[in-house]
Design an enzyme around this catalytic site. Structure first.
Site, short mmCIF file in Angstrom:
data_model
loop_
_atom_site.label_atom_id
_atom_site.label_comp_id
_atom_site.label_asym_id
_atom_site.label_seq_id
_atom_site.Cartn_x
_atom_site.Cartn_y
_atom_site.Cartn_z
N HIS A 188 -18.26 13.69 7.92
CA HIS A 188 -17.52 13.68 9.11
C HIS A 188 -18.25 13.09 10.31
O HIS A 188 -17.51 12.53 10.97
CB HIS A 188 -17.14 15.36 9.60
CG HIS A 188 -16.12 15.79 8.55
ND1 HIS A 188 -16.26 16.87 7.94
CD2 HIS A 188 -14.82 15.28 8.17
CE1 HIS A 188 -15.01 17.29 7.21
NE2 HIS A 188 -14.35 16.21 7.31
N GLU A 430 -0.72 -9.75 -3.82
CA GLU A 430 -2.17 -10.01 -4.01
C GLU A 430 -2.48 -10.34 -5.36
O GLU A 430 -3.46 -10.46 -5.71
CB GLU A 430 -2.68 -8.54 -3.63
CG GLU A 430 -2.42 -7.28 -4.30
CD GLU A 430 -3.19 -5.73 -3.81
OE1 GLU A 430 -4.05 -6.31 -3.06
OE2 GLU A 430 -2.78 -5.06 -3.94
N ASP A 454 -7.58 -9.69 -2.46
CA ASP A 454 -7.61 -9.65 -4.03
C ASP A 454 -6.76 -11.07 -4.35
O ASP A 454 -6.95 -11.41 -5.41
CB ASP A 454 -6.41 -8.49 -4.63
CG ASP A 454 -7.34 -7.12 -4.62
OD1 ASP A 454 -8.44 -7.26 -5.24
OD2 ASP A 454 -6.86 -6.08 -4.11
N CYS A 501 -2.75 -8.53 5.36
CA CYS A 501 -3.58 -7.38 5.75
C CYS A 501 -4.85 -7.49 5.22
O CYS A 501 -5.69 -6.68 5.34
CB CYS A 501 -2.72 -5.90 5.47
SG CYS A 501 -2.67 -6.07 3.46
#
Ligand code: PEP
Ligand code: MG
Length: 556
Positions: A188, A430, A454, A501
């Protein structure tokens, strides 16, 4: 001579400064309490005070809209006031004839050991939450020995570990960064440091504790490196980098509130890629116009069982609510390849990147897919949520997924659970197969998102995790750009939106070229958003197209 320490996780940014050791538990807490009842009364008062301080912090964060961060402190408050902890402390004092503080440290220590013995990396990292409890109670008993707010400005904090509460209190920018011996990439404290933009390196090992107070330090949160006593050359080259970064950040500040746009006026939508709900806040702070890719793997990795529908619903809803009506594209689980989850019992494959991953795993485990999709359809009620399917190779996979989504919506309707049935379903391009048959996929998809990480790996036959080959076969190779151009063409003919992306969307030299190919949506890590907005604002559409033509020749 300089000493180089490498960490297990980090939060990006460069910091230079003097070390300030923050070791708040150096008291001599060995005086045995004669009156155990009185000591326990003090202990319980400290429990109540610590719990109330943690809840105040949680409320403060909630008011700022930081819902996920607030939850961390709600959980700590519950742990702090646990009755069994008080019973354990009392037993240890009576049986072991030790002080209240020693009993608390021992009780928390054995709880921590029990958690660490569990064969689950996620739970192991959560053991630091238990330490936060100890620290919170000790602070309530004694006050902080060296208050974190009194640390010298511009110092680099060196500690064994920091609690999430301590990480939050560093967000005022008082210290330049922090380095800890413990912690991991998903703890965290690390996530919070990233969310608040604090440069940090964690998990540096015990050697960190030998760093003397006042030692000059260079902390490179991009590469996870801490340099103790750097030589003059290293110091000045990092200094140039750090000041260059600060100057650029100030220069780009006004762009954060403006939508992406070319110098010639054409809009280019800039979205953020996130891996955890907490990062949505950073995305907004950096000027994201939406979430273009929420990789949901983070919710599934490093634990012993998958998250249930409600846990997922809460995570997705948090992001959708934080984005206040902006688009949030959530990708269904893309485990397999280099991401493994032991509880899924995936087959051992010689080429896992070519095996059961992404949508292929969903088809093998429709139960997982259905649970995830139900959570998404429920969260979609709260904003503009869109579903994205990873690792698609053939159109029938998309048909299958859409059928599952339709049936998940039907089951929610039958159970009278609020949801949206009309959520757009997009396809990640991808694999080369997907790019080449983009016209066929366009019949099944509401939008495309090109995953160049990818796509390049598969098109160039170059393992994305191999430093040797990936450098030799860059992601902006002509072969990859041609596949992108082909996808953009198919999308345009079918009137679909298409986003890139993968990491190249945040490469300043490549982003304009992608726009030249006809891409008008780019999604990237939040910290790169201001830089790319600036780069695009300096490029005209004519320049972007001509850059694309140079690379592709006949395509544009
Ligand atoms: C990609 O492949 O480009 C992508 C964005 O997905 P990931 O990096 O998660 O595989
Ligand atoms: Mg991918």
């Amino acid at each position: 001579m300089a000493i180089y320490l490498r960490g297990a996780g980090s939060s990006p940014g460069v910091a230079l400064g003097r070390a300030v050791r923050y070791l708040p538990e150096n008291h001599a807490w060995h005086t045995v309490d004669a009156d155990i009842d009185a000591a326990m009364a003090r202990f319980m008062a400290a429990q109540a005070m610590a719990a109330s301080q943690l809840r105040t912090l949680a409320d403060l964060l909630r008011e700022e809209g930081r819902i996920e961060e607030a939850r961390i402190f709600d959980t700590h408050a519950l742990l702090v006031e646990d009755e069994t902890l008080a019973q354990d402390v009392e037993r240890r004092m009576r049986e072991g004839h030790i002080s209240l503080e020693q009993a608390l440290i021992a009780a928390i220590g054995s709880l921590r050991e029990a958690i660490e013995a569990i064969d689950d990396p996620y739970l192991r990292e959560r053991s630091s939450d238990v330490d936060s409890v100890r620290r919170a109670i000790l602070t309530a008993l004694h006050g902080e020995t060296r208050r974190i707010h009194d640390l010298p400005i511009g110092a680099i904090l060196v500690a064994n570990d920091l609690t999430p509460a301590e990480a939050v209190s560093l967000r005022d920018g008082r210290v330049a960064g922090f380095a800890t011996a413990e912690g991991g990439p998903t703890s965290h404290t690390t996530i919070l440091a990233r969310a608040f933009g604090i440069p940090a390196v964690v998990g540096l090992g015990a050697a960190t504790l030998a760093v003397p107070d006042g030692a000059p330090l260079v902390l490179d949160g991009h590469t996870g490196l801490l340099i103790v006593d750097p030589d003059a050359f290293e110091w000045s080259s990092y200094e140039r980098r750090a000041s260059g970064t600060i100057i650029a950040r100030i220069r780009r500040q006004p762009l954060r509130d403006q939508p992406g746009r070319l110098a010639s006026g054409e809009p280019v939508t800039i979205w953020a890629n996130i891996n955890h709900p907490l990062e949505a806040r950073a995305a907004l702070e950096q000027g994201a116009e939406g979430i273009g890719l929420f990789r949901t793997e983070f919710l599934f990795l490093g634990r012993s069982a998958p998250p249930d529908e409600n846990e997922q619903y809460e995570a997705y809803r948090t992001v959708v609510e934080m984005m206040e009506g902006r688009p949030v594209i959530i990708r269904t689980l893309d485990i397999g390849g280099d991401k493994r989850a032991d509880y899924l019992d995936l087959p051992h494959e010689l080429n896992p990147s070519l095996g059961i991953r992404g949508l292929r795993l969903a088809m093998r485990r429709p139960d997982l897919f259905r649970t995830q999709v139900r959570a998404m359809l429920r969260a979609a009620v709260h904003g503009d949520l869109r579903i994205l399917l990873p690792m698609v190779t053939t159109p029938d996979e998309v048909t299958w997924a859409r059928e599952q989504i339709r049936s998940a919506a039907e089951s929610l309707a039958q159970e009278d659970i609020p949801h949206r049935a009309d959520v757009p379903v997009g396809v990640m391009i991808e694999t080369p197969a997907a790019a080449i048959t983009a016209d066929l996929l366009a019949r099944e998809a509401a939008f495309f998102s090109i995953g160049t990480n990818d796509l390049a790996q598969y098109a160039l036959a170059a393992d994305r995790t191999s430093a040797d080959v990936s450098a030799r076969y860059p992601q902006n190779s002509a072969a990859v750009l041609r596949l992108i151009a082909q996808t953009v063409g198919a999308a345009a003919r079918a009137h679909l939106q298409v986003c890139v992306c993968g990491e190249i969307a945040s490469a300043p030299d490549v982003a304009p070229l992608l726009v030249g190919l006809g891409v008008v949506q780019l999604s990237m890590n939040p910290m790169s958003i201001p830089m790319i907005k600036e780069r695009l604002s300096e490029t005209s559409i004519t320049q972007a197209r001509s850059a694309a033509r140079t690379v592709l020749g006949f395509y544009v």
